[in-house]
Every structure is written in structure tokens, then in C-alpha cells.
Design an enzyme around this catalytic site. Structure first.
Site: not given
Ligand code: PMP
Length: 362
Positions: A104, A173, A197
Site C-alpha cells: 500500500w 494511512d 476493516k
Molecule cells: N491502504 C491500506 C493499508 C489498505 O489495506 C487498503 C485496502 N486493503 C488501501 C489502502 C486501499 O483502500 P481502498 O480499497 O479503500 O481504496
């Protein structure tokens, strides 16, 4: 099966488990919310009923996370992925620093690069993102507009375990570990998290930003990409994700009632310990991806001795109602995600199965 509803043990990395009392309340209020004669999905976001839901969600998230008064809390859409771009569109004037601890963090860099200059201060690629760095040993640009960190990498299961203080504004994040332990929001310039989550359903993204950041926003942004527009309109510049805000509020109230984040952390530590003990006690049959010092309480990726055994393990656990244990292809093997609402009975059941599987297949 884990309860009277026949619910499975859901090890999904997200969307993920929601507390059962919250689902029950949502069910009970589905057709007629609080005597209003309609469901939350059907009401005007400008009406008295929804405004009370919004106010209550806002107050609950502030209370649970201990958000100081000089921060704005926004409920946006577009997921955490939109935040990767939006942070840079709003605040990347000269250059920003990024710490890349996993998949991420990598995506955040790709999105930010489109908007301006990105310095990757540290990247864990050499060890396949199995650890967080020693932040004190890194050199950050004191003139950077901000530094971006990922508090918990969902795929690799690595977590700092503390709030970083870096001398430049920290953008974090927190998608996969928000509200999983006590947090000092005052250490951050901006925090964002997709809700799916630990906070509720997908479709709502929580953003918490310090008031002074609003003065640093680049002019001329499209309104929907401008934090100031959302802040000035209390997240209602356009139709907000009403249902998501409602559930997020109930989830926060649930954890406040549970005893707050200190109690939540204790429960998460107990659950994670059950699985890490199963890995560490397997004589090497299971191998954890993250180094012990960086182990996540939320996502536990681990491998088995072979692809064949992994397939067998996944097939057998699926039959038992232990869902979504397949790991991400970049790490391989399995991954047990156990967010706040995941029951310890699920961790114990999986650990018991792991021991038995290692005994009969080792
Ligand atoms: N950052 C992290 C740490 C994630 O786990 C995720 C999704 N699993 C995201 C960003 C992306 O999130 P989204 O699908 O809401 O765009």
C-alpha cells in the site's frame, strides 16, 4: 460455525468482520429508523434524522480515537486509494517523503508521483517488506511538505506499533489498524482510513486532519478533491455515504462501550498471540512473514512448507468455515486477518487446526 446465526470465522483482510450487536441493531432499525418511518438508506442527508446520525457518528469517532479539538473529521468516498492522490493534490507543493513498508505504501508513491516530487526515504523491498524501519536512523527532508507512512501494511502484516514523530507533518494511512490500539492523533497532520476493516462497511473513508493543514491546500483544485471544501461543508458538499456513516457511528459506540481502545488493544493482542504462538511453536512448519519486532496484530501472513500443503490447508479450513485464509500472491501462503470484531474463539479454532495439520502433515 461460530454462533447462533451460523456465521463463519471470517479471516478476510477487508471488507471484514463487523460486531454482531451492530449488525443486529442495523437489522432492527432497517425498516423504520428510530420511529422516523423509513430506513437510513432512504432519508435525506439534509433532514433532521440523518443530521442526528451524522452528529452522533462524528462525536463517537472523536471520542473513541481521542481526536483533539484542532482537528477536522471528514467522511469521504473513493476509498483510501483516493487519499493517495488527494493528499498529494492538496499538500505536495515542493516535495514529499515516503516510507514504503509494503504494497500500500508502494501504491501511495505511484499516485503521489503523478502530482509532484516524491522522495522514497526507505523501501523494504530488499527483504520483501517483512519489517518496518528504525525511523530514528532515517534522514527526512526538513523542508518536505509531509512524510507519508503506512501504520500497518495489510498484505505483508508489518506494523510500527507506535505513533511516529518525525519533525515534519506526518500523513498516515491507518486503513488496516485504525482503532485497534490507543492512538495519539496529535502526532499526525492527517490520518486516513478506508472504513471496511475496523470501522464498518466499505464506501466511507475517514479523514482526520489538523486545522493548520487547511491553510496549506493548493488553490484551484476540483471541489471534490479539496479537503477545505469537504471541511467547510461538514462532509456534505455532495451526498455523503449515509449508510456507511451510520454503521461507522454504531461501530465506534460499540467499542466505546467495550472499554475504549486500551481494552480493544488487549483483546487484539490476545488474539494475535494465539496465532503467533501457533506459528512459533510449529517447529518451523509454519513461517511468519514479518520479523517479530514488526508483527501486526491485524494481519498475520504465514507460509507452509509447500504449495501442495498450502492448498490442502486452505481446502480443509474452508470446509470448517474458516474463510479467506489465502495469502496475497506477493507473499504466498496464508494470511489470517483478525480485526477488532473478530472473536478469539476463531483464533483458538484456527490455532488448534494449525497444530493438528502440522502434526499430521509435517
Ligand atoms: N491502504 C491500506 C493499508 C489498505 O489495506 C487498503 C485496502 N486493503 C488501501 C489502502 C486501499 O483502500 P481502498 O480499497 O479503500 O481504496
Amino acid at each position: 460455525m461460530s454462533d447462533a446465526y451460523g456465521r463463519v470465522f471470517n479471516f478476510s483482510a477487508g471488507p471484514a468482520v463487523i460486531p454482531v450487536p451492530v449488525l443486529e441493531q442495523a437489522r432492527d432499525e432497517m425498516l423504520n429508523w428510530n420511529g422516523a418511518g423509513l430506513s437510513v438508506m432512504e432519508m435525506s442527508h439534509r433532514g433532521k434524522s440523518f443530521l442526528s446520525i451524522y452528529e452522533s457518528a462524528l462525536a463517537s469517532v472523536k471520542e473513541l480515537l481521542g481526536v483533539p479539538d484542532n482537528y477536522k473529521v471528514l467522511f469521504l468516498q473513493g476509498g483510501a486509494s483516493t487519499q493517495f492522490s488527494m493528499v498529494a493534490q492538496n499538500f505536495l507543493h515542493t516535495s514529499c517523503d515516503h516510507v514504503v513498508t509494503g504494497a500500500w505504501g508502494k501504491k501511495a508513491v505511484e499516485a503521489a508521483k503523478i502530482e509532484g516530487k516524491v522522495n522514497v526515504v526507505w523501501d523494504g523491498k530488499a527483504t520483501n517488506y517483512n519489517q518496518t524501519p528504525d525511523l530514528a536512523s532515517l534522514t527526512f527532508d526538513p523542508k518536505a511538505d509531509y512524510v507519508h507512512v503506512t501504520s500497518n501494511e495489510t498484505i505483508q502484516g508489518v506494523d510500527y506499533g507506535f505513533d511516529p514523530v518525525l519533525g515534519v507533518p506526518v500523513v498516515c494511512d491507518m486503513s488496516s489498524n485504525i482503532a485497534s490500539r490507543p492512538v495519539d492523533i496529535s502526532k499526525y497532520a492527517l490520518v486516513f482510513a478506508g472504513a471496511q476493516k475496523n470501522l464498518g462497511p466499505s464506501g466511507v473513508t475517514l479523514v482526520i486532519l489538523r486545522d493548520d493543514m487547511l491553510e496549506k491546500i493548493k488553490p484551484g483544485l476540483p471541489p471534490m478533491a479539496d479537503y477545505k471544501v469537504h471541511a467547510e461543508n461538514d462532509s456534505m458538499y455532495n451526498t455523503p455515504p449515509c449508510w456507511g456513516i451510520y454503521i461507522l457511528g454504531l461501530v465506534c459506540q460499540h467499542w466505546i462501550g467495550f472499554g475504549g481502545l486500551a481494552a480493544v488493544e488487549k483483546s487484539n493482542q490476545a488474539k494475535a498471540k494465539v496465532i503467533y504462538d501457533a506459528i512459533d511453536g510449529s517447529g518451523g512448519f509454519y513461517k511468519g512473514h514479518a520479523v517479530p519486532a514488526s508483527r501486526s496484530l491485524m494481519n498475520i501472513p504465514f507460509t507452509l512448507p509447500s504449495e501442495e500443503l498450502t492448498e490442502k490447508f486452505l481446502a480443509e479450513t474452508k470446509k470448517l468455515g474458516y474463510l479467506e485464509l489465502k495469502g496475497h500472491r506477493s507473499v504466498g501462503g496464508c494470511r489470517a486477518s483478525m480485526y477488532n470484531a473478530f472473536p478469539i474463539e476463531g483464533a483458538q479454532a484456527l490455532a488448534g487446526f494449525m497444530a493438528e495439520f502440522a502434526r499430521t502433515n509435517g
